[in-house]
Design an enzyme around this catalytic site. Structure first.
Site, PDB file in Angstrom:
ATOM      1  N   ASP A  18       0.842  -1.196   0.000  1.00  0.00           N
ATOM      2  CA  ASP A  18       0.000   0.000   0.000  1.00  0.00           C
ATOM      3  C   ASP A  18       0.879   1.247   0.000  1.00  0.00           C
ATOM      4  O   ASP A  18       0.614   2.201  -0.731  1.00  0.00           O
ATOM      5  CB  ASP A  18      -0.916  -0.011   1.215  1.00  0.00           C
TER       6      ASP A  18
ATOM      7  N   ASP B 196       2.794   1.438  -3.593  1.00  0.00           N
ATOM      8  CA  ASP B 196       2.043   1.839  -4.794  1.00  0.00           C
ATOM      9  C   ASP B 196       1.798   3.343  -4.819  1.00  0.00           C
ATOM     10  O   ASP B 196       1.846   3.964  -5.877  1.00  0.00           O
ATOM     11  CB  ASP B 196       0.761   1.030  -4.977  1.00  0.00           C
ATOM     12  N   GLY B 197       1.611   3.951  -3.664  1.00  0.00           N
ATOM     13  CA  GLY B 197       1.463   5.404  -3.634  1.00  0.00           C
ATOM     14  C   GLY B 197       2.750   6.119  -4.013  1.00  0.00           C
ATOM     15  O   GLY B 197       2.738   7.105  -4.756  1.00  0.00           O
TER      16      GLY B 197
ATOM     17  N   ARG C  58       3.400   8.412  -7.638  1.00  0.00           N
ATOM     18  CA  ARG C  58       3.912   9.780  -7.716  1.00  0.00           C
ATOM     19  C   ARG C  58       5.276   9.831  -8.401  1.00  0.00           C
ATOM     20  O   ARG C  58       5.562  10.747  -9.170  1.00  0.00           O
ATOM     21  CB  ARG C  58       3.987  10.384  -6.310  1.00  0.00           C
TER      22      ARG C  58
ATOM     23  N   ASP D 287      -7.007   1.097  -4.999  1.00  0.00           N
ATOM     24  CA  ASP D 287      -6.399   1.300  -3.690  1.00  0.00           C
ATOM     25  C   ASP D 287      -7.469   1.408  -2.604  1.00  0.00           C
ATOM     26  O   ASP D 287      -7.371   0.770  -1.557  1.00  0.00           O
ATOM     27  CB  ASP D 287      -5.525   2.554  -3.723  1.00  0.00           C
TER      28      ASP D 287
ATOM     29  N   ASP E  67      -8.162  -1.359   0.372  1.00  0.00           N
ATOM     30  CA  ASP E  67      -8.080  -0.951   1.776  1.00  0.00           C
ATOM     31  C   ASP E  67      -9.323  -1.378   2.539  1.00  0.00           C
ATOM     32  O   ASP E  67      -9.240  -1.938   3.641  1.00  0.00           O
ATOM     33  CB  ASP E  67      -7.925   0.564   1.895  1.00  0.00           C
TER      34      ASP E  67
END
Length: 124
Positions: free
Chosen positions: A79, A82-83, A87, A100, A104
């Site tokens: 998690d 991937d963020g 970016r 996402d 979650d």
């Protein structure tokens, strides 16, 4: 402009916002740059792994607790990754945001279901 009902209407690509990105030739964009197929963006591939890890954690929650905890922890690590990669590679997409968010919610629901069956007095 894409015709109605096409994938670009459902998952529009946001405009490129990073001015410092290196200039690319007129050739097709690379795998780690923005390209038309959002389903194979690096962050979305990591999101698919998160779905598999969260599913494995739920499947083994009652038979192999240490494995389930490791799978859930790795899902948590994915998690974060991937963020960061979304970016870093400028590969943010509406599909990725949805994937996402849904992952979650499902992972949290799975943990709560496991805890509620293991410790029913906490929940009922």
């Amino acid at each position: 402009r894409a015709p109605p009902g096409s994938a670009h209407v459902l998952f529009p690509m946001p405009p490129k916002t990073r001015a410092s990105a290196p200039a690319r030739s007129a050739a097709a964009p690379g795998f780690f740059q923005r390209h038309p197929n959002v389903f194979v963006y690096v962050p979305n591939l990591i999101g698919y792994a998160r779905v598999a890890l969260a599913s494995a954690a739920l499947a083994w929650a009652f038979t192999d607790v240490p494995f389930a905890l490791c799978a859930y922890f790795l899902s948590f690590v994915c998690d974060e990754l991937d963020g960061r990669f979304a970016r870093m590679f400028d590969q943010c997409s509406e599909f990725g945001k949805l994937l996402d968010m849904v992952t979650d919610r499902l992972a949290t629901a799975g943990v709560l279901m496991g805890l509620s069956s293991k410790f029913p007095r906490w929940f009922w």
